[in-house]
Enzyme design. Sequence first.
Site, PDB file in Angstrom:
ATOM      1  N   ALA A 119       0.831  -1.207   0.000  1.00 64.23           N
ATOM      2  CA  ALA A 119       0.000   0.000   0.000  1.00 64.23           C
ATOM      3  C   ALA A 119       0.867   1.260   0.000  1.00 64.23           C
ATOM      4  CB  ALA A 119      -0.905  -0.001   1.227  1.00 64.23           C
ATOM      5  N   TYR A 149      10.884   3.077  -0.730  1.00 63.31           N
ATOM      6  CA  TYR A 149      10.283   1.739  -0.628  1.00 63.31           C
ATOM      7  C   TYR A 149       9.081   1.618  -1.572  1.00 63.31           C
ATOM      8  CZ  TYR A 149       7.728  -2.120   1.648  1.00 63.31           C
ATOM      9  OH  TYR A 149       7.028  -3.273   1.907  1.00 63.31           O
TER      10      TYR A 149
END
Length: 333
Positions: A119, A149
């Site tokens: 997410a 990330y």
Amino acid sequence: MSEAVKVLVTGAGGFIGSHLVRYLKGRGYWVRGVDLKHPEFADTAADEFVIADLRRWEGCQAATEGVEEVYALAADMGGMGFISAHHAAILHNNALINLHTMEAARQNGVRRYLYTSSACIYPEHLQQVAAVKPLREEDAYPAMPQDAYGWEKLISERLAEYYRQDYGMETRIVRFHNIFGPEGTWTGGREKAPAAICRKVAEAKLDGTGVVEVWGDGEQTRSFCYIEDCLEGLYRLMRSDYAAPLNLGQDRLISINELVEMVAGIAGIDVRREHIPGPEGVRGRNSDNTRLRAVLGWEPGVSLEEGMRRTYEWIEAEVSAARSFPVAATTLS
Ligand code: NAD
């Protein structure tokens, strides 16, 4: 199954990977696990466990040889504290892992390849209020993830899509929303919020202080999904014919303060929250599960209370054991 299908789980020494190996063994697969390290909290259930560095091409070639399917979970990652402080290493290491593993899988004739995204790929500007609108898969673009990330995850999602289009490898892409449960990292700097909260509450209980530190004002919100549901969703997605990215998480929004109170209730203590500066990540994040329900005909079912109870009990036992055997605990973290 006459002859067991051979699958590879990368990151099999980690939290989700070690659980996934056990789950796939339970379904009759022959499983090879690969990681830089063995699982920390239980013996692996894998038929074969290989210690290898998947940033290196040779490691990826050997790991993907002779398997029909790959669950690609290996990543240099951790909670917000880790992710917000290691951008260069995360982008470098994870890009190498995914570029090499996917290409080696293609060269070795792997038929199905499941890539585990996050997410964290969603744009930061859609996550700036605590009462956040749940994120739909198509919200990913135009892209502006908060951290390296998330950027790397997004690029590797694209890579998986292009490998399917150009080479016909059946790729699947899952976007996890905060997976938690027992046998995950709970100390040392890479632990994520649910494990960190359980540890802090267990320490407050065992020390008798009742004090729990919270990064920021604690009003930031997330949704959390229990490991059993994660495994079931992963497996269903791998078996499905759905190739676009899919959210996998709970869609119940809760603040960090509320989560602390929930865990304190499970532990049977009253806590006093001490709010300190720290990396908070986005202000709010929730999963829109409309497509998950439509594609898999299923959605996560373990309640947050039940999942947190099982996780807290395991972590409290770990904290107690670490205090009884401090030398062993040092080698663990
Ligand atoms: P984890 O850190 O417990 O497991 C990842 C494993 O990858 C570790 O055991 C690590 O040693 C291994 N690894 C790292 N670099 C490697 C290398 N160069 N070669 C071989 N192995 C290497 O994390 P997890 O929570 O089990 O996450 C699994 C996957 O799911 C990851 O790709 C992660 O980014 C993704 N994800 C997890 C969550 C979550 O809430 N846990 C959320 C979003 C995405």
